[in-house]
Design a protein around this motif. Structure first.
Motif, PDB file in Angstrom:
ATOM      1  N   HIS A  83      34.179  18.083  10.669  1.00 23.97           N
ATOM      2  CA  HIS A  83      35.302  17.649   9.827  1.00 23.97           C
ATOM      3  C   HIS A  83      35.676  16.197  10.132  1.00 23.97           C
ATOM      4  O   HIS A  83      35.902  15.402   9.212  1.00 23.97           O
ATOM      5  CB  HIS A  83      36.508  18.558  10.055  1.00 23.97           C
ATOM      6  CG  HIS A  83      37.725  18.151   9.289  1.00 23.97           C
ATOM      7  ND1 HIS A  83      37.838  18.305   7.926  1.00 23.97           N
ATOM      8  CD2 HIS A  83      38.886  17.561   9.699  1.00 23.97           C
ATOM      9  CE1 HIS A  83      39.007  17.843   7.521  1.00 23.97           C
ATOM     10  NE2 HIS A  83      39.660  17.384   8.571  1.00 23.97           N
ATOM     11  N   GLU A  84      35.723  15.842  11.401  1.00 23.28           N
ATOM     12  CA  GLU A  84      36.054  14.469  11.781  1.00 23.28           C
ATOM     13  C   GLU A  84      35.015  13.488  11.273  1.00 23.28           C
ATOM     14  O   GLU A  84      35.336  12.347  10.934  1.00 23.28           O
ATOM     15  CB  GLU A  84      36.166  14.360  13.308  1.00 23.28           C
ATOM     16  CG  GLU A  84      37.358  15.120  13.886  1.00 23.28           C
ATOM     17  CD  GLU A  84      37.314  15.196  15.405  1.00 23.28           C
ATOM     18  OE1 GLU A  84      36.371  14.603  15.990  1.00 23.28           O
ATOM     19  OE2 GLU A  84      38.194  15.835  15.998  1.00 23.28           O
ATOM     20  N   ASP A 138      41.014  32.364   9.672  1.00 22.37           N
ATOM     21  CA  ASP A 138      40.899  30.964  10.093  1.00 22.37           C
ATOM     22  C   ASP A 138      39.664  30.302   9.498  1.00 22.37           C
ATOM     23  O   ASP A 138      39.727  29.191   8.961  1.00 22.37           O
ATOM     24  CB  ASP A 138      40.871  30.872  11.620  1.00 22.37           C
ATOM     25  CG  ASP A 138      40.793  29.434  12.098  1.00 22.37           C
ATOM     26  OD1 ASP A 138      41.655  28.628  11.699  1.00 22.37           O
ATOM     27  OD2 ASP A 138      39.856  29.106  12.849  1.00 22.37           O
ATOM     28  N   LEU A 185      33.881  26.735  16.683  1.00 19.52           N
ATOM     29  CA  LEU A 185      35.059  26.084  16.107  1.00 19.52           C
ATOM     30  C   LEU A 185      35.086  24.600  16.451  1.00 19.52           C
ATOM     31  O   LEU A 185      35.468  23.766  15.626  1.00 19.52           O
ATOM     32  CB  LEU A 185      36.334  26.764  16.590  1.00 19.52           C
ATOM     33  CG  LEU A 185      36.571  28.190  16.086  1.00 19.52           C
ATOM     34  CD1 LEU A 185      37.889  28.731  16.628  1.00 19.52           C
ATOM     35  CD2 LEU A 185      36.581  28.240  14.566  1.00 19.52           C
ATOM     36  N   GLU A 186      34.684  24.268  17.685  1.00 20.54           N
ATOM     37  CA  GLU A 186      34.638  22.852  18.071  1.00 20.54           C
ATOM     38  C   GLU A 186      33.616  22.092  17.223  1.00 20.54           C
ATOM     39  O   GLU A 186      33.839  20.943  16.849  1.00 20.54           O
ATOM     40  CB  GLU A 186      34.307  22.722  19.557  1.00 20.54           C
ATOM     41  CG  GLU A 186      35.451  23.151  20.470  1.00 20.54           C
ATOM     42  CD  GLU A 186      35.044  23.174  21.931  1.00 20.54           C
ATOM     43  OE1 GLU A 186      35.941  23.124  22.788  1.00 20.54           O
ATOM     44  OE2 GLU A 186      33.820  23.255  22.206  1.00 20.54           O
ATOM     45  N   ARG A 239      39.225  27.100   6.831  1.00 14.66           N
ATOM     46  CA  ARG A 239      38.388  25.926   7.089  1.00 14.66           C
ATOM     47  C   ARG A 239      37.351  25.747   5.975  1.00 14.66           C
ATOM     48  O   ARG A 239      37.016  24.617   5.591  1.00 14.66           O
ATOM     49  CB  ARG A 239      37.684  26.062   8.437  1.00 14.66           C
ATOM     50  CG  ARG A 239      38.635  25.990   9.635  1.00 14.66           C
ATOM     51  CD  ARG A 239      37.919  26.399  10.915  1.00 14.66           C
ATOM     52  NE  ARG A 239      38.812  26.429  12.061  1.00 14.66           N
ATOM     53  CZ  ARG A 239      38.924  25.454  12.947  1.00 14.66           C
ATOM     54  NH1 ARG A 239      38.200  24.361  12.802  1.00 14.66           N
ATOM     55  NH2 ARG A 239      39.745  25.559  13.974  1.00 14.66           N
ATOM     56  N   ASP A 293      35.142  21.422  13.892  1.00 16.93           N
ATOM     57  CA  ASP A 293      36.093  20.311  13.982  1.00 16.93           C
ATOM     58  C   ASP A 293      35.364  18.975  14.043  1.00 16.93           C
ATOM     59  O   ASP A 293      35.807  17.983  13.440  1.00 16.93           O
ATOM     60  CB  ASP A 293      36.986  20.481  15.216  1.00 16.93           C
ATOM     61  CG  ASP A 293      37.986  21.610  15.050  1.00 16.93           C
ATOM     62  OD1 ASP A 293      38.284  21.975  13.893  1.00 16.93           O
ATOM     63  OD2 ASP A 293      38.462  22.140  16.077  1.00 16.93           O
ATOM     64  N   ARG A 294      34.275  18.925  14.775  1.00 13.29           N
ATOM     65  CA  ARG A 294      33.506  17.684  14.877  1.00 13.29           C
ATOM     66  C   ARG A 294      32.944  17.289  13.509  1.00 13.29           C
ATOM     67  O   ARG A 294      33.002  16.123  13.103  1.00 13.29           O
ATOM     68  CB  ARG A 294      32.368  17.863  15.890  1.00 13.29           C
ATOM     69  CG  ARG A 294      31.412  16.668  15.998  1.00 13.29           C
ATOM     70  CD  ARG A 294      32.097  15.460  16.609  1.00 13.29           C
ATOM     71  NE  ARG A 294      32.551  15.738  17.944  1.00 13.29           N
ATOM     72  CZ  ARG A 294      31.777  15.679  19.035  1.00 13.29           C
ATOM     73  NH1 ARG A 294      30.496  15.359  18.918  1.00 13.29           N
ATOM     74  NH2 ARG A 294      32.282  15.926  20.232  1.00 13.29           N
TER      75      ARG A 294
END
Length: 694
Positions: free
Chosen positions: A11-12, A34, A4-5, A38, A8-9
């Motif tokens: 996505h950023e 979830d 998940l991290e 995403r 997120d990375r």
């Protein structure tokens, strides 16, 4: 790092394809709610909204009471042009999360489209005679088109794409928009006589390009025809030759091309293509050329002409795998001289030619106009090839700002660097000054008009601090189209000065005849000064000395300057352009070797008991006194444009004349503070270009 991290990375970092690939690699039963959400978000960000919608519908039961599920579904529907359904989803998201301002903004946008449709408002369209003229022009210049990609939904303009198939003499597809030019672009005043307000876009594709394939690897050239066609209307700006627009990432996963530059249709002879319309307007055709990031950087630091020289032979037909013409530079290519270096080169040239120039002024009859202009053009070209000038009178050398607003912030510094040996003899002006009520006339487009003959009225708007002008003169008002306005602006700027015009003149309209309350143009400056004085305001004639306060509407966007609550600036046009995603002013500055940047630091870094505002003020004073130098001396490295306070960071805006020297000095000062300083390029679109951290 967990899975998940990692998502997120990505996505950023806007690496949405990696998110899609990683989640789709999992079996459907292993994704869950979830991960499916995403996945839908990534698909939406890749403009694959139909797939995103399908993914969300697969977890509808779990998402029923989740505001994020409804928001993502509304987002997909909105960009699928299903505004009524999208509005319902955003309303549900806002009800579940009352603090969701993004959903409320989308609701407003949906309402605007739905209201316009309900009212029967139609997009901007060509007239029938205009369409016929355009059709004949496209067929005659580019070739007969056998098919058209018709637009199904048109909220603003109706943009069709004409497809000219490959032929033996031109073995490639030619795609031409038809509809962009129905909208008249907001062209700068100094260029309005060139009829650049209307345009259409062109791109040429290889003969084996799969036009009907909507995979982004093949569809992006068509998408960008529509993006460019709508950009002027959406951002209240204009597009023309040499302009660049960045996608900020590669257009697709099969190419490194990530931006476009506009050129004449070189595949069709390299001449500017201009279609005359029945009413006297003209439509200009521009071929967009996809470029790499390094090529974009090269254009910004040099010029459009310099980049096209490197691109020679690479611009006619799109090749997603073509060679990067600037990849091998890596800082070893020709450097862009700083504005200080350009200014010094000009004054060195002036010293070498001063005796000749003086003779030209004193004995004009002995010199041909072409000789004078040619020699002066050599010197002024050392600063910028687009810089205009006038020489005459008693050794009067006047630069003009008709090349753009950035010159109001550059030319005072160049004039301040004039060597002392010429003081008293030569009189340099950074732009056209006021005539101070003197009577004069100009012959423009065959019309003789004097400032005592032209009648004007001036309506002051205190909310904008500008005057709306109406003018009447039989000869000027009889001129066709933009010629009358261009002639009036030239006369007015010679009368009140370019600085006053730039700061205070708003809308200008020609009258049908003399109107009650009109007065001679020669009195305009005094009348404006009187109105401002009665309003308790001082009238400025130098744009770089007039500071105004501004506020930024609340925006949760995670990007620099969108947290600003209040600021002040002497260059409102630059600040406004930042929020319009308009790079023309930064481009113009860099073409002259100057650069606008902003320094920022987190307000949370300031120790308890200290005021972030006080720290910012202290830094402003130290930067001016210890780094930049005395303003107006001609020796300063740059000037302070303004400053602002945000919810997260404090900002100090700077214009640099000698960027290299600035970097040599600023580090020592900032190193004395325990703050996370950032200095970034004054460009819109996310994080801008971060130059350094201290």
């Amino acid at each position: 790092m967990t899975f998940l991290e990692q998502l997120d990375r990505w996505h950023e970092d806007d690496e949405h394809e990696k998110i899609v690939d990683a989640i789709l690699a999992l079996p459907p039963e292993g994704r869950g709610y979830d991960l499916t959400g995403r996945l839908a978000r990534a698909l939406n960000n890749l403009s694959r909204e139909a797939e995103g919608l399908a993914a969300l519908d697969g977890v509808a039961e779990e998402g029923e009471n989740d505001p994020l599920w409804h928001y993502r579904r509304g987002y997909a529907l909105y960009y699928l042009d299903r505004e009524a359904e999208a509005k319902a989803e955003f309303e549900r998201a806002a009800a579940l999360d009352p603090g969701d301002e993004d959903s409320r903004e989308f609701i407003r946008m949906c309402d605007a489209i739905l209201e316009r449709e309900a009212a029967g408002d139609s997009p901007e369209l060509y007239g029938e005679a205009e369409l016929e003229a355009l059709d004949r022009f496209i067929t005659g210049r580019f070739g007969p088109y056998e098919s058209v990609f018709h637009e199904l939904a048109s909220p603003d303009i109706h943009v069709d794409i004409c497809v000219i198939p490959p032929r033996p003499e031109r073995n490639y597809y030619t795609l031409v928009t038809m509809g962009m030019g129905a909208h008249r672009m907001d062209v700068p005043e100094g260029l309005r006589d060139r009829k650049l307000e209307r345009a259409e876009m062109v791109v040429c594709l290889p003969p084996d390009w799969p036009l009907s394939d909507h995979d982004e690897r093949w569809y992006w050239p068509l998408r960008w025809l529509k993006i460019l066609a709508r950009l002027p209307g959406e951002q209240d700006t204009w597009l023309g030759w040499g302009h660049t627009v960045s996608n900020e990432e590669p257009f697709a996963d099969n190419t490194g091309l990530c931006a476009v530059i506009l050129d004449v249709p070189r595949a069709f002879g390299g001449e500017a293509f201009c279609c005359p319309l029945p009413g006297g307007d003209e439509v200009n055709f521009y071929q967009y050329v996809p470029i790499y990031q390094e090529e974009l950087d090269y254009k910004l630091s040099h010029s459009a002409e310099a980049l096209f020289a490197r691109l020679e032979g690479e611009t006619e037909v799109l090749d997603p795998e073509r060679e990067n013409t600037c990849e091998d530079l890596d800082g070893d290519g020709e450097e862009n001289p700083s504005f200080r270096e350009r200014s010094d080169a000009f004054w060195e040239w002036f010293g070498e030619q001063e005796e000749t120039l003086s003779d030209m002024v004193e004995h004009r009859e002995a010199h041909e106009a072409e000789e004078v202009i040619g020699l002066l053009g050599q010197g002024v070209g050392l600063i910028s090839p687009d810089l205009h000038f006038n020489v005459g009178g008693d050794h009067e050398f006047t630069f003009t700002a008709e090349g753009g607003g950035h010159l109001f912030y550059l030319m005072p510094w160049l004039v301040a660097r004039m060597p002392g040996e010429y003081e008293g003899k030569w009189h340099f002006s950074p732009w056209m000054r006021s005539s101070k009520g003197k009577q004069f006339s100009l012959s423009i487009h065959g019309v003789e008009a004097g400032v005592d003959e032209v009648r004007v009225s001036a309506e002051y708007d205190p909310s904008t601090d500008r005057f709306g002008i109406r003018f009447w003169h039989g000869g000027l008002c009889a001129l066709d189209g933009a010629k009358g306005y261009n002639a009036f602006f030239l006369l007015m700027e010679n009368c009140i000065g370019e600085g006053l015009s730039y700061l205070y003149i708003g809308e200008v309209a020609r009258a049908e005849g003399p109107e009650e309350g009109m007065f001679p143009l020669a009195e305009l400056e005094d009348r404006m000064a009187d109105v401002l004085r009665r309003a308790g305001k001082k009238m400025f004639t130098r744009p770089d000395r007039r500071y105004t306060v501004y506020q930024v509407a609340m925006d949760d966007r995670d990007a620099p300057r969108y947290d600003i609550t209040i600021g002040d600036t002497c260059w409102s046009e630059l600040v406004n352009a930042y929020y319009r995603d308009d790079t023309q002013l930064p481009d113009a500055l860099e073409a002259c070797g100057a650069r606008a940047v902003y320094l920022s630091f987190p307000v949370e870094d300031v120790a308890e008991g200290q005021s972030p505002l006080d720290v910012r003020h202290e830094l402003e004073e130290l930067i001016e006194s210890e780094v930049l130098g005395e303003r107006g001396s001609g020796e300063e490295l740059g000037i302070l444009l303004g400053a602002a306070m945000g919810r997260e960071r404090a900002y100090i805006d700077l214009l640099l004349y000698d960027e290299a020297a600035f970097w040599d000095e600023i580090g020592a000062l900032l190193g004395q503070y325990p703050y996370d300083f950032r200095i970034s390029d004054f460009r819109p679109g996310g994080d801008g270009e971060e130059d350094g951290a201290f």
